[in-house]
Design a protein around this motif. Sequence first.
Motif, short mmCIF file in Angstrom:
data_model
loop_
_atom_site.label_atom_id
_atom_site.label_comp_id
_atom_site.label_asym_id
_atom_site.label_seq_id
_atom_site.Cartn_x
_atom_site.Cartn_y
_atom_site.Cartn_z
N ALA A 1 17.29 7.06 12.36
CA ALA A 1 16.18 6.29 11.79
C ALA A 1 15.60 6.99 10.58
N LEU A 2 15.17 6.19 9.61
CA LEU A 2 14.52 6.69 8.40
C LEU A 2 13.10 6.14 8.37
N PHE A 3 12.14 7.01 8.08
CA PHE A 3 10.74 6.63 7.99
C PHE A 3 10.21 7.03 6.62
N SER A 4 9.29 6.22 6.10
CA SER A 4 8.62 6.55 4.84
C SER A 4 7.20 6.03 4.91
N ARG A 5 6.47 6.17 3.83
CA ARG A 5 5.10 5.66 3.74
C ARG A 5 4.98 4.78 2.50
N GLN A 6 6.04 4.02 2.21
CA GLN A 6 6.14 3.25 0.98
C GLN A 6 5.39 1.92 0.98
N ASN A 7 5.05 1.38 2.15
CA ASN A 7 4.30 0.12 2.22
C ASN A 7 3.63 0.05 3.58
N GLY A 8 2.85 -1.00 3.82
CA GLY A 8 2.09 -1.11 5.06
C GLY A 8 2.94 -1.10 6.30
N CYS A 9 4.10 -1.74 6.28
CA CYS A 9 4.97 -1.76 7.44
C CYS A 9 5.54 -0.37 7.73
N GLU A 10 5.96 0.31 6.69
CA GLU A 10 6.52 1.66 6.86
C GLU A 10 5.43 2.64 7.32
N ILE A 11 4.21 2.48 6.80
CA ILE A 11 3.11 3.33 7.23
C ILE A 11 2.85 3.11 8.73
N ILE B 1 0.87 -1.17 0.00
CA ILE B 1 0.00 0.00 0.00
C ILE B 1 0.91 1.22 0.00
N TYR B 2 0.68 2.13 -0.93
CA TYR B 2 1.47 3.35 -0.99
C TYR B 2 0.77 4.42 -0.18
N GLY B 3 1.44 4.95 0.82
CA GLY B 3 0.84 5.95 1.69
C GLY B 3 1.22 7.38 1.36
N GLY B 4 2.10 7.59 0.40
CA GLY B 4 2.49 8.95 0.03
C GLY B 4 4.00 9.08 -0.06
N PRO B 5 4.45 10.25 -0.56
CA PRO B 5 5.88 10.45 -0.81
C PRO B 5 6.68 10.91 0.42
N GLU B 6 6.05 11.03 1.57
CA GLU B 6 6.72 11.55 2.74
C GLU B 6 7.90 10.67 3.16
N VAL B 7 8.97 11.34 3.56
CA VAL B 7 10.17 10.68 4.09
C VAL B 7 10.62 11.52 5.28
N ALA B 8 11.03 10.85 6.35
CA ALA B 8 11.50 11.56 7.53
C ALA B 8 12.75 10.89 8.08
N THR B 9 13.62 11.70 8.66
CA THR B 9 14.78 11.18 9.38
C THR B 9 14.71 11.68 10.82
N VAL B 10 15.14 10.83 11.73
CA VAL B 10 15.22 11.18 13.14
C VAL B 10 16.63 10.79 13.57
N ARG B 11 17.41 11.80 13.99
CA ARG B 11 18.81 11.56 14.36
C ARG B 11 19.14 12.24 15.68
N GLY B 12 20.03 11.63 16.41
CA GLY B 12 20.50 12.21 17.67
C GLY B 12 20.58 11.17 18.75
N THR B 13 20.10 11.52 19.96
CA THR B 13 20.07 10.57 21.07
C THR B 13 18.67 10.53 21.66
N TRP B 14 18.27 9.34 22.08
CA TRP B 14 17.00 9.14 22.75
C TRP B 14 17.27 8.28 23.96
N GLN B 15 16.92 8.78 25.13
CA GLN B 15 17.19 8.10 26.40
C GLN B 15 18.68 7.75 26.50
N GLY B 16 19.53 8.63 25.98
CA GLY B 16 20.97 8.45 26.05
C GLY B 16 21.55 7.52 25.00
N GLU B 17 20.71 6.91 24.17
CA GLU B 17 21.16 5.98 23.13
C GLU B 17 21.16 6.66 21.76
N PRO B 18 22.13 6.35 20.90
CA PRO B 18 22.16 6.96 19.57
C PRO B 18 21.00 6.48 18.70
N VAL B 19 20.50 7.41 17.88
CA VAL B 19 19.39 7.13 16.96
C VAL B 19 19.73 7.70 15.59
#
Length: 132
Positions: free
Chosen positions: A111-121, A91-109
């Motif tokens: 991550a890349l997100f998209s809406r290219q299929n059901g799992c990514e959505i 399922i195509y959810g749209g052309p959106e793409v996002a990146t999340v970088r830095g630290t979360w709860q002291g751990e490195p992050v």
Amino acid sequence: MALASALAGCGGDDGEATVVTTTPAASPDQPQTSLTIAVSYGEAAQPNEWTLTCDPTGGTHPDAAAACGALAELDPQILEPVAADQMCTQIYGGPEVATVRGTWQGEPVDALFSRQNGCEIARWDAVVDLLE
């Protein structure tokens, strides 16, 4: 807490790869959560970019308090890429793409997100408070 475990139940074999790399963790005098979030709504669109810190809440995110609250409830595995051998609805959810970088709860992050299929959505929807 390791962010390197695979997300169970989602993945794709559409040839797209999501890469997670490590960056240095926050030092004791930095917030345990310090992220840079960039969201693009298509190839021609200029991405929106925000910063977010939690404990204390701050940055340029439009709703930092809600984003930090959502992060507190988030399963860290959602930041991991979809396993390459997982089946996903096509399922195509749209052309959106996002990146999340830095630290979360002291751990490195990184991550890349998209809406290219059901799992990514599903991943996108899980972190929507960070991205929109």
